[in-house]
Design a protein around this motif. Structure first.
Motif, PDB file in Angstrom:
ATOM      1  N   ARG A 177      34.043  -7.308  39.140  1.00  0.00           N
ATOM      2  CA  ARG A 177      35.081  -7.921  38.390  1.00  0.00           C
ATOM      3  C   ARG A 177      35.623  -7.076  37.377  1.00  0.00           C
ATOM      4  O   ARG A 177      36.788  -7.466  36.725  1.00  0.00           O
ATOM      5  N   ILE A 178      35.127  -6.083  37.336  1.00  0.00           N
ATOM      6  CA  ILE A 178      35.601  -4.960  36.249  1.00  0.00           C
ATOM      7  C   ILE A 178      36.327  -4.035  36.823  1.00  0.00           C
ATOM      8  O   ILE A 178      35.843  -3.211  37.424  1.00  0.00           O
ATOM      9  N   VAL A 179      37.632  -4.046  36.628  1.00  0.00           N
ATOM     10  CA  VAL A 179      38.590  -2.908  37.177  1.00  0.00           C
ATOM     11  C   VAL A 179      38.780  -1.737  36.413  1.00  0.00           C
ATOM     12  O   VAL A 179      39.344  -2.123  35.054  1.00  0.00           O
ATOM     13  N   VAL A 180      38.442  -0.385  36.299  1.00  0.00           N
ATOM     14  CA  VAL A 180      38.660   0.506  35.625  1.00  0.00           C
ATOM     15  C   VAL A 180      39.885   1.498  36.110  1.00  0.00           C
ATOM     16  O   VAL A 180      39.576   2.033  36.985  1.00  0.00           O
ATOM     17  N   LEU A 181      40.763   1.908  35.022  1.00  0.00           N
ATOM     18  CA  LEU A 181      42.067   2.589  35.363  1.00  0.00           C
ATOM     19  C   LEU A 181      41.666   3.759  34.451  1.00  0.00           C
ATOM     20  O   LEU A 181      41.596   3.585  33.287  1.00  0.00           O
ATOM     21  N   ARG A 182      41.828   4.933  34.844  1.00  0.00           N
ATOM     22  CA  ARG A 182      41.795   6.253  34.036  1.00  0.00           C
ATOM     23  C   ARG A 182      43.060   7.049  34.186  1.00  0.00           C
ATOM     24  O   ARG A 182      43.041   8.077  34.818  1.00  0.00           O
TER      25      ARG A 182
END
Length: 364
Positions: A177-182
């Motif tokens: 459920r946790i979407v990480v963008l970098r």
């Protein structure tokens, strides 16, 4: 309110397309033009323009509410009003139940004080089912400094919520459920915001975290002060406008971390600290006195500022700015379960204690 997007206001599609084609994007763009100018620019009849302006005005300027109606709204939405609990009992009580939706909340403090640890735990809490005190939703975590650790977030989950993470498949579900963008640059960051805008506005996401904003809006320290200030204004202004607009539309908590910069000032003490003898004086001299980065424009834009600092061998999180609480400080530690409070009783702050950030420097 003036930055609300016309495309999201429910106008008839042909009318909305005409506004977009003429680069009239926000409510401010439309409402700042006289009726006759809009008719000429849009090539629309008077009735069509008046109908569109009435709709834009209605959404941009909602009807007034009495104190009684606000109290009833909060009662009907539950005691926490959609807030995201931090699981720091004293802090949650000070904020009226947790981090509020629809507003910008800032975490500011020196490197290594615990800002990212706080963000990781907030991500987990937002992803938790509502029966465990969470928001049961997705999280977008924008990691601008590559500090997000999947191993650490699972460790925090296992130690903070063992009854959940010991259930087969639950850790994978929460992590999914946790979407990480970098984003690697400011341009990539703005592109990322544009891509997720629709998901945020349509409430497909329950929490947005940006860790950190100051890491992207950086400048060459050799540049003079006027250039430094000017170089920050355009990207910072756009980001502030975007985030405040999204917060108003989506009604979700938005948490942004900020860095600090140095300040020359004399040492001061909290009321509960004894001044003692020479050892205490020496300890105070080893502390750096800092202020939040990004300047006045940013400070005015955030609704809540939570400062993380360290002094006298102890870490504190303090409510430095909030419409819900007086300035308070809460001691905490960071362990395997993330940020853990040492006391639920807040220490009242006054004067310079509120805005100045202290960080204890180790003696070499």
């Amino acid at each position: 309110m003036a930055n609300k997007l016309i495309s999201q206001m429910g106008l008839p599609l042909p009318i909305a397309n005409v506004f977009a084609a003429r680069s009239i994007i926000t409510a401010k763009d439309a409402l700042s033009l006289p009726e006759s100018d809009l008719m000429a620019l849009l090539d629309l009849g008077r009735d069509q323009v008046l109908s569109a302006i009435a709709r834009i005005s209605e959404i941009t300027c909602p009807p007034y509410q009495t104190v009684l109606s606000l109290m009833e709204d909060r009662r009907s939405s539950g005691c926490h009003g959609g807030r995201l609990r931090t699981l720091l009992k004293g802090l949650d009580e000070a904020l009226g139940g947790g981090i509020p939706p629809g507003l910008l909340t800032e975490l500011v403090g020196p490197s290594g004080i615990g800002k990212t640890q706080f963000c990781l735990k907030l991500s987990l809490i937002a992803a938790l089912p509502t029966c465990y005190g969470g928001l049961n939703g997705r999280v977008i975590y924008i990691d601008t400094e590559s500090k997000f650790s999947s191993r650490r977030i699972i460790e925090i989950g296992e130690n903070s919520f063992p009854q959940i993470f010991q259930t087969e498949g639950m850790a994978q579900e929460m992590a999914g459920r946790i979407v990480v963008l970098r984003p690697a640059s400011l341009s990539e960051f703005t592109q990322s915001l544009e891509k997720i805008k629709l998901s945020l506005i349509q409430r497909e996401v329950n929490l947005l975290i940006i860790d950190s904003m100051a890491g992207l809006i950086s400048v060459n320290p050799r540049e003079n002060e006027s250039c430094t200030r000017g170089s920050r204004q355009q990207p910072l202004g756009w980001t502030l406008s975007f985030l405040k607009s999204v917060a108003e539309f989506s009604r979700i908590p938005i948490v942004v971390t900020n860095q600090v910069r140095g300040q020359s000032t004399e040492a001061f003490h909290y009321p509960f600290e004894g001044l003692g003898g020479d050892d205490n004086v020496t300890s105070e001299r080893l502390e750096s006195h800092l202020v939040a980065a990004l300047g006045i424009q940013w400070a005015h834009a955030v609704t809540i500022r939570l400062v993380l600092e360290a002094h006298s061998g102890q870490r504190y999180i303090k409510v430095a700015k909030s419409p819900f609480s007086p300035p308070l400080a809460f001691p905490f530690i960071v362990d395997s379960s993330g940020i853990v409070p040492l006391s639920d009783d807040g220490i009242e702050l006054t004067g310079q204690e509120i805005s100045t950030i202290r960080f204890q420097v180790q003696q070499i």
